[in-house]
Design a protein around this motif. Sequence first.
Motif, short mmCIF file in Angstrom:
data_model
loop_
_atom_site.label_atom_id
_atom_site.label_comp_id
_atom_site.label_asym_id
_atom_site.label_seq_id
_atom_site.Cartn_x
_atom_site.Cartn_y
_atom_site.Cartn_z
N LEU A 321 1.02 -1.11 -0.19
CA LEU A 321 0.31 -0.05 0.10
C LEU A 321 0.71 1.60 -0.24
O LEU A 321 0.41 2.29 -0.76
N PHE A 322 1.93 1.05 1.16
CA PHE A 322 2.44 2.57 1.03
C PHE A 322 3.10 2.68 -0.36
O PHE A 322 3.29 3.66 -0.83
N LEU A 323 4.11 1.14 -0.58
CA LEU A 323 5.07 1.39 -2.11
C LEU A 323 3.75 2.45 -3.56
O LEU A 323 3.82 3.43 -4.07
N SER A 324 2.83 1.44 -3.52
CA SER A 324 1.74 2.01 -4.49
C SER A 324 1.15 3.18 -4.45
O SER A 324 1.00 4.38 -5.02
N ASP A 325 1.14 3.58 -3.14
CA ASP A 325 0.24 5.02 -2.44
C ASP A 325 1.49 6.15 -3.44
O ASP A 325 1.17 7.43 -4.08
N MET A 326 2.55 5.90 -3.50
CA MET A 326 4.15 6.83 -3.46
C MET A 326 4.05 7.14 -5.30
O MET A 326 4.47 7.86 -5.15
N LEU A 327 3.28 5.87 -5.58
CA LEU A 327 3.97 5.83 -7.44
C LEU A 327 2.64 6.71 -8.08
O LEU A 327 3.50 7.18 -8.42
N LYS A 328 1.51 6.71 -7.03
CA LYS A 328 0.79 7.47 -7.81
C LYS A 328 0.71 8.92 -7.96
O LYS A 328 1.11 9.03 -8.62
N TYR A 329 1.34 9.44 -5.87
CA TYR A 329 2.00 10.70 -6.53
C TYR A 329 2.89 10.92 -7.23
O TYR A 329 3.06 12.49 -7.13
N ASN A 345 7.94 0.89 -14.78
CA ASN A 345 9.21 -0.19 -14.48
C ASN A 345 8.28 -0.87 -13.43
O ASN A 345 8.48 -2.13 -12.65
N ILE A 346 8.55 0.16 -12.21
CA ILE A 346 8.28 -0.56 -10.98
C ILE A 346 7.73 -0.72 -11.13
O ILE A 346 6.96 -2.03 -9.75
N ALA A 347 6.72 -0.49 -11.18
CA ALA A 347 4.40 -0.94 -10.24
C ALA A 347 3.93 -2.18 -10.93
O ALA A 347 4.33 -2.89 -10.42
N GLU A 348 5.21 -2.29 -12.79
CA GLU A 348 5.05 -3.55 -12.89
C GLU A 348 5.43 -5.06 -12.43
O GLU A 348 5.82 -6.00 -11.84
N TYR A 349 6.81 -4.70 -11.38
CA TYR A 349 7.76 -5.03 -10.88
C TYR A 349 6.77 -5.69 -10.01
O TYR A 349 7.16 -6.95 -9.34
N MET A 350 6.70 -4.95 -8.92
CA MET A 350 5.30 -5.02 -7.59
C MET A 350 4.55 -5.73 -7.81
O MET A 350 4.07 -6.62 -6.91
N LYS A 351 4.25 -5.24 -9.05
CA LYS A 351 2.71 -6.34 -9.90
C LYS A 351 3.27 -7.73 -9.25
O LYS A 351 2.47 -8.96 -9.24
N GLU A 352 4.63 -8.35 -10.09
CA GLU A 352 4.98 -9.79 -9.97
C GLU A 352 5.44 -10.28 -8.71
O GLU A 352 5.04 -11.36 -7.88
N ILE A 353 6.17 -9.64 -8.20
CA ILE A 353 6.67 -10.01 -6.34
C ILE A 353 5.34 -10.05 -5.36
O ILE A 353 5.60 -10.23 -4.07
N SER A 354 4.99 -8.59 -5.19
CA SER A 354 3.65 -8.31 -4.23
C SER A 354 2.30 -9.45 -4.31
O SER A 354 1.85 -10.06 -4.93
N SER A 355 1.65 -8.84 -3.07
CA SER A 355 -0.01 -10.17 -2.90
C SER A 355 -0.21 -9.72 -4.11
O SER A 355 -0.58 -9.13 -4.67
N LYS A 356 -2.01 -11.18 -4.68
CA LYS A 356 -2.34 -10.92 -5.62
C LYS A 356 -3.43 -10.46 -5.27
O LYS A 356 -4.71 -10.93 -5.97
N SER A 357 -3.52 -10.40 -3.89
CA SER A 357 -4.82 -9.69 -3.62
C SER A 357 -5.92 -8.49 -4.74
O SER A 357 -4.43 -7.12 -4.82
N GLU A 362 -4.83 -3.78 -7.92
CA GLU A 362 -5.44 -2.58 -9.36
C GLU A 362 -4.95 -1.50 -8.74
O GLU A 362 -4.61 -0.34 -9.41
N GLY A 363 -3.95 -1.37 -7.43
CA GLY A 363 -3.00 -0.33 -6.65
C GLY A 363 -2.24 0.09 -7.87
O GLY A 363 -2.03 1.59 -9.00
N PHE A 364 -1.36 -1.28 -7.95
CA PHE A 364 -0.46 -0.43 -8.99
C PHE A 364 -0.34 -0.45 -10.33
O PHE A 364 -0.21 0.34 -11.45
N ASP A 365 -1.72 -0.92 -10.76
CA ASP A 365 -2.47 -0.91 -12.42
C ASP A 365 -3.10 1.28 -12.52
O ASP A 365 -2.40 1.11 -13.24
#
Length: 379
Positions: A321-329, A345-357, A362-365
């Motif tokens: 949550l922290f990372l996706s919010d900072m990336l949105k900012y 690129n970071i968002a796509e990478y985080m999608k791969e290694i993060s929770s699949k919830s 949706e946050g990284f998308d």
Amino acid sequence: MKRVYTVVSILFFSLVTFAQSGTRFMDNRPWQEVLQRAQRENKLIFVDCYTSWCGPCKQLATEIFPQEKMGEYLNKRFVNAKYDVEKGEGLAVGKQYEKEIKVFPTMLILTAQGEVIHKVSGCRPADELIAAIEEGLQGNTIYNLRKEYDRGNREWSFIQKFLHLLETASERKEYEKVAREYASRFPIDSLLNKDIWDIVGKFVIQTPFSPEFRFAVEHIDDLDSKGLVNRYQLESKLSEEMGFAVNSIFLVSNQKHSEDSLAKLQEKIDYLRTLLKKPVKGFPESLAELSIVESKIKNDTNQLYERLCVLVECGFANRDLFLSDMLKYLARNLNNEARLKRCINIAEYMKEISSKSSWVQEGFDEVITLANQKLESKK
């Protein structure tokens, strides 16, 4: 066939005998019937307050109350009643005693007129449950001891007894209040005393801005060497609470601030940074996140970007949550094309290694969408 019939008969007889020798309850009967019977038989009332979804309640009902020793103890002394306080007759009982029922199961000891004189919470072995009930019958109830506490009794033996009963009754807030008040009478280094640590240790490590929390951080070696804590468990708890503190700063960073509120916020950041430099497992990750939050508060987008990239590269990226919010900012505020692509690129990478919830994905998308929209607008 005859042998099978005999075995079945023995099992059935054993189950019936077991049930009859255990606790006999008035099961969800009208409350007035319970009161009238108690008055007629001149007995106290024992009430098991439970819910259908409560696991410990079911354990009490199937493993503890049916035991012969429980039946012998309760049936002689009480009119026993039990209520599912979320339906039927139990709704009225639950409402009448709602101030006493903090957790499930809660067992109330009442006079024949329905006045509470004692309570016990949680599932426990039969011998422990009987002892806890008996303690109340001997006058050692939280109600009696509360009056004595209010009159000023602060003797250690009394405080121990009072805290024990508060814990037995699941009166957690009052337990914490009494424990803190008692410990506050002594210098802060009294936390290294086993008696003091045992009653307040679990609370003082929950408030990062308190002097007690700071003491625990700075004296982990002492607490460990005296055998007062499990070092691994203590460090994990301290790290967890510091993570919550940093997250609270992060949430506040989304609000508008006056100069005064910004100054107070900076004081908190400086204080947390000092603590987070201590050698405690998990603190470096929180320190890195705090530095990013500070950049956001200062509206220094470029510095935030640089610090976030380092966070990810060093493997400190463990809060989705922290990372996706900072990336949105960053996606909303960056104008540099190369940096926007790096955010994608970071968002796509985080999608791969993060929770699949779904909410994490949706946050990284959303980051990817925002950054792509910004890039499209530049064409």
